[in-house]
Design a protein around this motif. Structure first.
Motif, mmCIF file in Angstrom:
data_model
loop_
_atom_site.group_PDB
_atom_site.id
_atom_site.type_symbol
_atom_site.label_atom_id
_atom_site.label_comp_id
_atom_site.label_asym_id
_atom_site.label_seq_id
_atom_site.Cartn_x
_atom_site.Cartn_y
_atom_site.Cartn_z
ATOM 1 N N UNK A 1 0.828 -1.207 0.000
ATOM 2 C CA UNK A 1 0.000 0.000 0.000
ATOM 3 C C UNK A 1 0.864 1.259 0.000
ATOM 4 N N UNK A 2 1.869 1.303 0.846
ATOM 5 C CA UNK A 2 2.751 2.480 0.900
ATOM 6 C C UNK A 2 3.374 2.753 -0.466
ATOM 7 N N UNK A 3 3.828 1.686 -1.112
ATOM 8 C CA UNK A 3 4.457 1.821 -2.428
ATOM 9 C C UNK A 3 3.477 2.375 -3.459
ATOM 10 N N UNK A 4 2.265 1.816 -3.505
ATOM 11 C CA UNK A 4 1.289 2.232 -4.514
ATOM 12 C C UNK A 4 0.758 3.640 -4.242
ATOM 13 N N UNK A 5 0.562 3.988 -2.984
ATOM 14 C CA UNK A 5 0.099 5.341 -2.655
ATOM 15 C C UNK A 5 1.145 6.377 -3.065
ATOM 16 N N UNK A 6 2.416 6.045 -2.907
ATOM 17 C CA UNK A 6 3.482 6.986 -3.271
ATOM 18 C C UNK A 6 3.508 7.269 -4.776
ATOM 19 N N UNK A 7 2.888 6.410 -5.563
ATOM 20 C CA UNK A 7 2.850 6.578 -7.021
ATOM 21 C C UNK A 7 1.650 7.391 -7.500
ATOM 22 N N UNK A 8 0.722 7.706 -6.603
ATOM 23 C CA UNK A 8 -0.471 8.463 -6.983
ATOM 24 C C UNK A 8 -0.157 9.949 -7.098
ATOM 25 N N UNK A 9 -0.941 10.632 -7.913
ATOM 26 C CA UNK A 9 -0.829 12.086 -8.020
ATOM 27 C C UNK A 9 -1.347 12.721 -6.732
ATOM 28 N N UNK A 10 -0.823 13.889 -6.347
ATOM 29 C CA UNK A 10 -1.237 14.525 -5.087
ATOM 30 C C UNK A 10 -2.736 14.814 -4.987
ATOM 31 N N UNK A 11 -3.393 15.050 -6.140
ATOM 32 C CA UNK A 11 -4.830 15.367 -6.118
ATOM 33 C C UNK A 11 -5.699 14.153 -6.443
#
Length: 195
Positions: A96-106
């Motif tokens: 989860x941490x890895x995939x969330x870090x790949x998301x755009x800020x918005x």
């Protein structure tokens, strides 16, 4: 970033909710079940540890995990369930941490986490949606899905945090006791103004 954590009890319809959010609103779905399956892939350290703890009989002839046999162990023994979760939960958290870090800020994303409360990872999400249904419906769904009898279904339901406790901690409660149209209407009311 809006991170919607979808949780609830076994058989309440969490996948129905996440599938609708993906198909109707095109939201990315980060799924704990997929990460948990990857955690026990052939050759993984976690699968090796499971084999060492329960013996080679816990593995199928092709080297994959015998899930029904493991289920018999963990749903009948809280100590063993806790041990297994201590192996798998850190791996899932890392994914989860890895995939969330790949998301755009918005971005808005959906995190499907059946054991969101039990794994103590509510900090991953910005809001919590709990999917519920009445107990008789839940038992029937678990029996049909897992091809087990009523006693086994109840044991699996009772192995999780009580649904009422999850609902009390939720930002949004979705009642999936009636039909899909009603469930989708509830989802639309909660999300459409924010996307």
């Amino acid at each position: 970033m809006r991170l919607i954590g979808i949780t609830g009890g076994i058989g309440t319809g969490k996948s129905t909710v996440t599938n609708y959010l993906h198909s109707r609103y095109h939201l990315p779905i980060l799924d704990a079940d997929i990460y948990a399956r990857a955690a026990v892939a052939v050759g993984s350290p976690i699968l090796t540890a499971i084999g060492q703890r329960y013996g080679d009989d816990i593995l199928r002839s092709d080297g994959t995990l015998d899930r029904p046999q493991l289920g018999e162990i963990i749903f009948n023994n809280p100590v063993e369930r806790q041990w297994l979760e201590s192996q798998i939960h850190p791996y899932v958290r890392h994914c989860f941490d890895r995939e969330i870090s790949r998301l755009q800020p918005d971005a808005t994303a959906v995190l499907a986490i059946p054991l969101l409360f039990e794994a103590k990872i509510t900090d991953l999400v910005t809001e919590i949606w709990v999917v519920s249904c009445d107990l008789s419906t839940q038992i029937e769904r678990v029996m049909q899905r897992d091809l087990i009898d009523k006693t086994a279904a109840i044991k699996r339901i009772e192995s999780q945090m009580p649904l009422a406790e999850k609902m009390a901690l939720a930002d949004v409660n979705l009642d999936n006791s009636t039909n899909i149209t009603d469930l989708e209407r509830q989802i639309d009311l909660k999300i459409s103004n924010s996307i």
